[in-house]
Design a protein around this motif. Sequence first.
Motif, PDB file in Angstrom:
ATOM      1  N   ILE A 296       0.851  -1.191   0.000  1.00  0.00           N
ATOM      2  CA  ILE A 296       0.000   0.000   0.000  1.00  0.00           C
ATOM      3  C   ILE A 296       0.886   1.241   0.000  1.00  0.00           C
ATOM      4  O   ILE A 296       1.825   1.351   0.790  1.00  0.00           O
ATOM      5  N   THR A 356       4.511   7.257   1.556  1.00  0.00           N
ATOM      6  CA  THR A 356       4.753   6.143   2.462  1.00  0.00           C
ATOM      7  C   THR A 356       4.454   4.848   1.716  1.00  0.00           C
ATOM      8  O   THR A 356       3.474   4.780   0.970  1.00  0.00           O
ATOM      9  N   VAL A 358       3.970   0.822   2.513  1.00  0.00           N
ATOM     10  CA  VAL A 358       3.880  -0.247   3.500  1.00  0.00           C
ATOM     11  C   VAL A 358       3.746  -1.564   2.748  1.00  0.00           C
ATOM     12  O   VAL A 358       2.912  -1.690   1.850  1.00  0.00           O
ATOM     13  N   SER A 363       6.751  -0.952   7.073  1.00  0.00           N
ATOM     14  CA  SER A 363       6.962   0.218   6.254  1.00  0.00           C
ATOM     15  C   SER A 363       8.333   0.141   5.590  1.00  0.00           C
ATOM     16  O   SER A 363       9.329  -0.142   6.240  1.00  0.00           O
TER      17      SER A 363
END
Lengths: 399, 463
Positions: A296, A356, A358, A363
Amino acid sequence: MENTEFLRSLRAEVNNISTAINPSDLDINLEQNYNPQLVLTPNSIGEIVSIVKLANKYGVPVYPIGSGSKFSKGISPFDEGVLVSLKNLNKVIEYRPDNMSIEVEGGLPINELQRMLAKDNIFFPIDASNDLQTIGGLIATNAFGRKKYMYKTTRFYVMGMEFISPQGEIIKVGGRTIKNVSSYDVHQLLAGSWGTLGIITKATLRVKPVPEKGIVLGYVAKNGNELLKVIDSILYKEKLSLASLTFEQLDSGFLIKLELEGFAETLKLQQELLQCKYGFSESSYGFADIDNAHGIIALPLKSYLKGLGKLLEHNSGDKDIKIRGNATSGLLSFNTNASRDMLQNIADSINTLQGTFVFGNHSLTEKNRGLAYNHLIRNIKNKMDPNHILVPASKVMRE
Amino acid sequence: MVDNRLIDELRQIVGNENILTSKISLETYSFDASPYSGRPSVVVFPTTTEMVANIVNIANKNDIPLMPRGAGSCLSGGAIAPDGSIVISLTKMNNILEIDPLSKIVLVEPGITNKQVQLAVEQYGLMYAPDPASQNISTIGGNIAENAGGIRGVKYGSTKDHILGLEVVLPTGDVITTGNIHSQVEPELDLTYYFCGSEGTLGIVTKAWLALSPINPEVKTMTAIFGSLEDAGSCVAEIIAKGVVPTTMEIMDNTVIKAVDDYLKLGFPRDAEALLLLEIDGFPSDVKTQVNSIINAFASNHALSYKIAGNEQERLDLWKARRSVNGALGKLKPANIVHDIVVPRDRLALMLEKVAQMAKKYGIIIGQVAHAGDGNLHPTLYYDHRIPEEVEIVEEACDEIIKETIAQGGTISGEHGIGIEKLKYMPLAFSKPTLNLMKNIKDAFDPKNICNPGKLLPQITED
């Protein structure tokens, strides 16, 4: 745990507290390595107070849980402590349709709330990914749904809260009015705290009238380039009552879906425009699932197209990746068995775009807020929870 | 204590042109827009985050209270300098650092005024939704500290609904960055919203990422007159229940209507018990639908008459009555005190009536204007401050208004904050464990209690 002092004292204080050994007895499915010693299902706020106070006395970790759908996202595996299920705290306390407010207990599932509000043509604007998610859980995780672009996240609908502090005090903050600047917004600290700062027993929510109309439009873009072009226009050039723009990669091309919400007459005009100019046509509900994916990515809206472009580039060599996205939330997701190298390449691209990434529950773009931030969070936690009782295995608390 | 050595250190940090120490200059920094005053030792005007951090470090090392200050327009005493304090004026940190029209985000320094932000983003067809009445002078930093609302608040919410992230100098001198400009996909505690409304007691905001909203192409303004507050109140409820969310929904009571009519000669009926002023925005087709809905609500709630502005001049005329309230009522008595209580919207009419009864009971003039859409009332109590009996009666009436607000399930402050003014009411609104918890959290941010001490949290008495 059967015979510990904690449980004996608890039984002495609370008659008939329901206990179970396995979370699955309560229809809660935890992932492997999450091993609570006991599951408690209190029937009242007073019982939660007793549990938390005794947990402090005997040093027993306490993990509040709603539906459990996000439990492993915010909490690391553990072997010690008790789960406290909020499932029996599921009442509506005060419903004021003329004030567009409703006060409910933390364990109320979202689908029950929506069902009740629907009778008055009112709704709670967070479209949860799972019907059974509890109000307490949505708040504790500051959840958002597909229509975040229009409705933002859960915290913005919390006007007041009652919670049990990590030391077992009943704390009431906020109220039932939209405007409220009476002292600190402690409920805003609890929203998104992932259970670390208190057990949310009641919340007063701001609710909204159901929009006059909602429509879903669909269009298949032939290739990545066309996808980028359409998103660019819809997102940045057209003025629309846009609730979401999602897409998913098909075997050939990309299915783009738009959700519009607002007044019927306005939507009619917008639909005509989207039909004539882009070829969108009326489509069914059913949207790309962004949440359930290995990878994601979250991006600021201005770099979303760049991020998507990068991902499409990485994808050109690997037909197995099926990219899905919610451009209005700045999210991209995909499932893949891609090599470490490739993941690292993606992570590097996302890093430069200040996003970001993940993968799994890890992460790959370490956002470091620095020592001072982590230290402050720790200080707040220590002041509120000096015995480290509440959710000690939290992923929120970083060193 | 701030002695000459410390003054020199501060001078080193900010430069000679950015420090005030003379008695006369300090005098001008001893007030805000409330009746209170304080005695600061020095005022500094940092121009960078680093300077702010260095100043805070000095205060922290020497246990000197400090107060961040914007325009000083606070109405509750939140910007009153503690005695012997360092006032950190943020007015020279007033730059726009980045406008990102695609993401609808603007990054600003705290000393910029709300109005300047509006003007800067207008060219992109965007607005910063919170628009407090003080927007021409009040700063974004101050708006954040007070979680300022605004005329458009019914539809768009208050400051905290439009903040994405902050850079903050903590009372310990550390600098942190909070929030996210993209969707949060990792579990993380976001402190952004706890700083909103914290009245400068948790740190000093040095940068803010603000969320912008598209300007709606069409605005429509209308007024309606009602024969009873109850009718006006149910009209408000009906409009909202129909899914129409006006940007503005103001209500004025009979005392105010008469005073304004005497002042402006607008020809309002003398027995009009309530005047409702509404404004809606949206796409032209949205506005049409909403106007129809509202007119129906006027009719079904027995409005005596209504007007819809057909052009900008007519719009300004309709606003004129509302904008003249302070001028018109100010003629009645030399002094006044205004509250900013909020009740649930379904209790608005009742609360207006209760306050009107109190005016009769105490034999005083209370003018009532309310932001009806969010249940926010502004009862203004008029008196002569030179007559001790009047002062006493007004204080008594104020206490009763606050108690009634709480009894109606409302809150004691919707806009102005607790500051110094409402400290005495805090124990009525919050339990002792709740106040203790707030104090504990404050300690986590500000272990030495040097950041705007004496505001917002009352002294908690031990049993």
